[in-house]
Design an enzyme around this catalytic site. Structure first.
Site, short mmCIF file in Angstrom:
data_model
loop_
_atom_site.label_atom_id
_atom_site.label_comp_id
_atom_site.label_asym_id
_atom_site.label_seq_id
_atom_site.Cartn_x
_atom_site.Cartn_y
_atom_site.Cartn_z
N GLY A 112 21.09 49.97 19.90
CA GLY A 112 21.63 50.41 21.25
C GLY A 112 21.19 51.68 21.41
O GLY A 112 20.81 52.61 20.68
N GLY A 121 22.24 55.25 23.73
CA GLY A 121 23.24 55.79 24.47
C GLY A 121 22.82 57.16 25.13
O GLY A 121 21.71 57.66 25.22
N ALA A 122 23.87 58.02 25.63
CA ALA A 122 23.40 59.36 26.16
C ALA A 122 22.73 60.23 24.92
O ALA A 122 21.98 61.13 25.56
CB ALA A 122 24.71 59.73 26.65
N GLY A 161 21.17 59.30 22.17
CA GLY A 161 19.74 59.32 21.55
C GLY A 161 20.08 57.38 20.94
O GLY A 161 20.86 56.87 21.60
N VAL A 197 20.35 54.20 18.66
CA VAL A 197 21.04 53.85 17.42
C VAL A 197 20.50 52.73 16.73
O VAL A 197 19.94 51.73 17.19
CB VAL A 197 22.64 53.42 17.55
CG1 VAL A 197 23.19 53.09 16.35
CG2 VAL A 197 23.13 54.26 18.46
N LYS A 208 22.46 57.13 14.21
CA LYS A 208 22.03 57.30 15.53
C LYS A 208 21.20 58.62 15.32
O LYS A 208 21.34 59.61 14.97
CB LYS A 208 23.30 57.84 15.93
CG LYS A 208 23.26 58.60 17.36
CD LYS A 208 24.64 58.66 17.94
CE LYS A 208 25.25 57.51 18.55
NZ LYS A 208 25.22 57.39 19.90
N ASP A 223 32.99 60.78 27.71
CA ASP A 223 32.14 59.76 28.11
C ASP A 223 33.02 58.35 27.63
O ASP A 223 32.34 57.63 26.85
CB ASP A 223 30.74 59.83 27.44
CG ASP A 223 29.78 58.79 28.09
OD1 ASP A 223 30.46 58.33 29.26
OD2 ASP A 223 28.83 58.80 27.74
#
Ligand SMILES: *[C@@H]1O[C@H](CO)[C@@H](O)[C@H](O)[C@H]1NC(C)=O
Ligand SMILES: *[C@@H]1O[C@H](CO)[C@@H](O)[C@H](O)[C@H]1NC(C)=O
Length: 790
Positions: free
Chosen positions: A511, A513-514, A516, A518, A531, A625
């Protein structure tokens, strides 16, 4: 006449100059060496010894030193004890009036010889291994033999109050823990020093060459004679042998006596013309009892460490539950892997013991109970918060506190050593650092050998091994113990290369995310999520370490556990436990609504995790978040919050709004847009939105045709609640409709959480309480402006 006088003057000056010039001068005033690989050192006439810069293993550190130049390993026998290593480009120079001066590449002085050098003529590397500065008239005015480091050479003499110090370890030439000193009373002693005050502690070796009356019998010189024979010379001329008579090998050998980093003072010899791969051999060493007990001081091994014999050397091993403070220093101190607690809330029933095999720290007890039995011994340690270890033997009980000193392996069968630990922190038998391919290969090899003999045995064997691994790895995530540690925590640190291998070159993306991307990876036998951070603050190395430590110290059922990190130059990565059931977003917003029971359980879990971050962990963490993409689900659908503790890495000042908005549209609290402080209540707001999503399985925002987002869920939820139609939120959800009281409670809590005014929102602790007790007052409209406009 004047010409004659002048001529005479020149002649005498010249003659005087020639006479003053030592015949052996090899290093003229003004000569210098620069620390670069391969720079030619100043050699002695036979080339046995060299003075110059030695490059230390594989990096740009250099050590000003004297070494044996003819033998392959170029053993170092002298270095200025007070100066550490220097970098490439440093310079050593023989300067008139000053002696030898060492400067770093910026020209700053790092070290220089001490003494008076007004008469300085030149420098000279003597074939004895002694570097000398010679005067015009006065012979030697400085010599390295007077400032020994960790080694003595033949022809070298140590006077009363002389000393040498061990280096820290094989590769670090800083001053170590051990000292050899010739005391004013005539005794030669070995002792540990207190590294903070440099104060010598109790000796662990004493020559006994002293005389109480300081008369004729006492020793006054430690002499290493030219033939390689070492003894203490007494005032009456008698010799006390350190090198046993007839122990010296005949033939042409180098000799040296070194105080080794493990505390042994050892005389070595090495053939001068080595054939094959000759190396240094031992003639004798002291102390004879290598796992010595110095009473005061750590013992042969560092604090909490345990000594055993490895040939004639001490071998140190941290006991179970401890690991090395400095992984480069196996003989150094061990740190406890779990936290000792001795606070007001100390409760004995939270503690239990593991038995350490054949291990004791003798003579370091603060309590001794006789007679007693094993159970009472353990009980008295359990009750006593300061007790770290209880030893039971022969109906006696000894209690020990940290740090443990003078640890050693014992062979005594009837000594039982119990290490106390808090039950939820049971120290594990550490698995080998990565289950290396090599190990797996040898398992296979063993397997094939057995296969030849008996198939049945191997089947059973594999079964047992699998069961073993299953029990070890399944029960609790045990993590490979990597080579270095994060400052202050025992979080494993990985190199970038290790993670490239673990993730198969970052192939399997889980996935984005904000912070970086994963990736999925495998470390040892564990599947992990790696991550790769891409937007960390510049120069944030220290902050990174700090934040990683904060995250590493969080332990909660509803938080994703951090397992390790990588801080390799530009590369910052975090390694987390892998969650089988993906994100809450995927779970909630799929076609088939998940069951209300599961959803409500997840809602409570997230609240508990957040309450912990806000109020229970040692450093308060504001997540900033919270959204369903950041909640992961484990095998049992336990909610696990991820990405916490990272906000600070992007945004250093959380309490201001003008540094930029964190979080995701639809979940961010209104104060992010105003000039009001950002507090934990921003997470409460986001949690409220999340809870309403969990109830309704509806996304909080939808995008209209212009790709503008519209927040609908909170408004809709308020309308439903306000109009008494809570059931509309769980439409077609039989389980939810059957449990309308809980649904209503949850909706009310959600509405309290999304109040525009942060002070009206409850704390997460309060939220948890309300979720469990069902006692919630009626919430006002979340957004007063909106309500009045109706
Ligand atoms: C070199 O060392 C030997 C032995 O100590 C000594 O006799 C000699 O004088 C030294 N050489 C010089 C030039 O100092
Ligand atoms: C050597 O040890 C000292 C003292 O512990 C430490 O400060 C220094 O950084 C170490 N040097 C190297 C090159 O590891």
């Amino acid at each position: 006449m004047a010409e004659v006088l002048l001529c005479l003057f020149f002649l005498t000056t010249f003659l005087g100059f020639v006479a003053g010039q030592q015949t052996n001068c090899s290093v003229p005033v003004g000569a210098s060496l620069t620390a670069t690989p391969g720079v030619t050192p100043w050699l002695s006439s036979s080339s046995d010894f060299a003075f110059g810069f030695q490059q230390l293993q594989g990096n740009d550190n250099f050590l000003l030193s004297i070494w044996y130049d003819k033998i392959p390993d170029k053993t170092i026998i002298w270095y200025p004890e007070t100066s550490a290593t220097v970098s490439r480009g440093s310079k050593v120079e023989l300067i008139d009036q000053r002696g030898i001066v060492l400067t770093d590449p910026q020209g700053r002085e790092v070290w220089s010889t001490s003494g008076s050098f007004s008469d300085l003529a030149c420098g000279f590397m003597n074939d004895t291994g002694n570097f000398e500065i010679l005067g015009n008239n006065s012979g030697k005015i400085w010599e390295s033999f007077s400032y020994p480091a960790d080694t003595l050479l033949p022809t070298q003499v140590m006077e009363i109050r002389g000393q040498i110090n061990s280096k820290k370890n094989k590769t670090n030439f800083s001053r170590g823990r051990f000292q050899l000193r010739l005391l004013p009373n005539g005794n030669l002693v070995l002792n540990i020093r207190d590294i903070f005050s440099n104060f010598p502690l109790n000796p662990y070796y004493v020559s006994g060459t002293f005389d109480a009356d300081n008369s004729t019998n006492s020793g006054y010189q430690l002499i290493f004679d030219a033939t390689g024979y070492m003894y203490i010379l007494r005032r009456n001329g008698q010799k006390y042998d350190l090198t046993p008579r007839d122990a010296l090998p005949s033939g042409d050998y180098y000799h040296r006596a070194t105080l080794d980093p493990d505390g042994l003072f050892t005389q070595y010899y090495h053939p001068k013309n080595p054939t094959g791969n000759a190396s240094w051999a031992v003639i004798w060493s002291e102390p004879k009892e290598v796992c010595f007990n110095g009473r005061i001081g750590s013992g042969a091994c560092g604090l909490n460490n345990v000594c055993s014999l490895d040939g004639n050397r001490p071998k140190c091993e941290c006991p179970r539950g401890f690991s090395l403070l400095d992984s480069n220093d196996p003989n150094g101190d061990c740190n406890r892997d779990f936290s000792p607690r001795c606070d007001e809330g100390y409760a004995g029933d939270l503690f239990d013991f593991i038995e350490l095999n054949n291990t004791n720290w003798p003579g370091t007890d603060y309590a001794h109970i006789i007679p007693t039995n094993e159970q009472s011994c353990k009980n008295s340690c359990t009750e006593d918060c300061f007790c770290a270890v209880a030893v039971f033997a022969n109906d006696q009980c000894w209690k020990k506190a940290l740090p443990l000193t003078n640890g050693k392996k014992t062979s005594s069968e009837n000594v039982k050593t119990f290490l106390k630990y808090q039950k939820d922190e049971r120290p594990l038998q550490r698995p080998p650092p990565f289950l290396k391919e090599k190990d797996q290969r040898s398992l296979v090899l063993v397997g094939s050998v057995l296969l030849g003999t008996c198939v049945f045995v191997i089947v059973v064997l594999i079964g047992v091994i699998c069961l073993g691994f299953f029990l070890i790895y399944k029960k609790k995530p045990t993590y490979p113990y990597a080579s270095s540690k994060a400052a202050e925590s025992n979080l494993p640190r990985f190199t970038y290369q290790e993670l490239v291998e673990a993730t198969n070159g970052f192939k399997d993306e889980l996935g984005r995310g904000a912070f970086g991307i994963v990736y999925k990876g495998v470390i040892g036998t564990n599947i992990v999520a790696v991550k790769k951070l891409d937007r960390v603050v510049e120069d944030g190395e220290k902050e990174f370490k700090t934040e990683v430590n904060v995250i590493a110290r969080t332990h909660h059922k509803n938080l994703v556990q951090l397992l390790g990190y990588c801080d390799d130059g530009e590369q910052r990565l975090l390694i987390y436990e892998y969650m089988n059931n993906g994100t809450l977003a995927a779970f909630l917003f799929k076609d088939m609504k998940p069951s209300w029971k599961e959803r409500s359980y997840i809602g409570v879990g997230v609240a508990k995790g957040l309450a912990y971050l806000h109020e229970e962990c040692s450093t308060q963490i504001i997540h900033c978040d919270i959204k369903p993409q950041n909640i992961l689900l484990d095998d049992y659908y336990n909610a696990k919050i991820s990405d916490f503790g990272l906000a600070k890495l992007l945004l250093m000042n959380q309490s201001r709004t003008n540094t930029g908005i964190r979080g995701t549209k639809g979940y961010v609290a209104p104060e992010w847009f105003r000039n009001t402080p950002v507090t934990v209540k921003v997470d409460v707001f986001s949690y409220g939105v999340l809870l309403l999503e969990i109830i309704s399985c509806q996304k909080s925002v939808v995008f209209d045709s212009d790709k503008e987002y519209v927040e609908v869920l909170t408004d809709w939820a308020w309308d439903c609640y306000h109009e008494g139609r809570v059931d509309a939120l769980v439409e077609n959800d039989m389980e939810g409709l059957d449990d309308l009281e809980r649904v209503t409670t949850f909706v009310k809590i959600g509405l309290w959480c999304v109040q525009e005014n942060p002070s009206l929102r409850p704390t997460m602790r309060k939220v948890v309480q309300m979720l469990e007790d069902f006692e919630v007052t009626d919430p006002p409209c979340p957004c007063p402006l909106f309500c009045t406009s109706i």
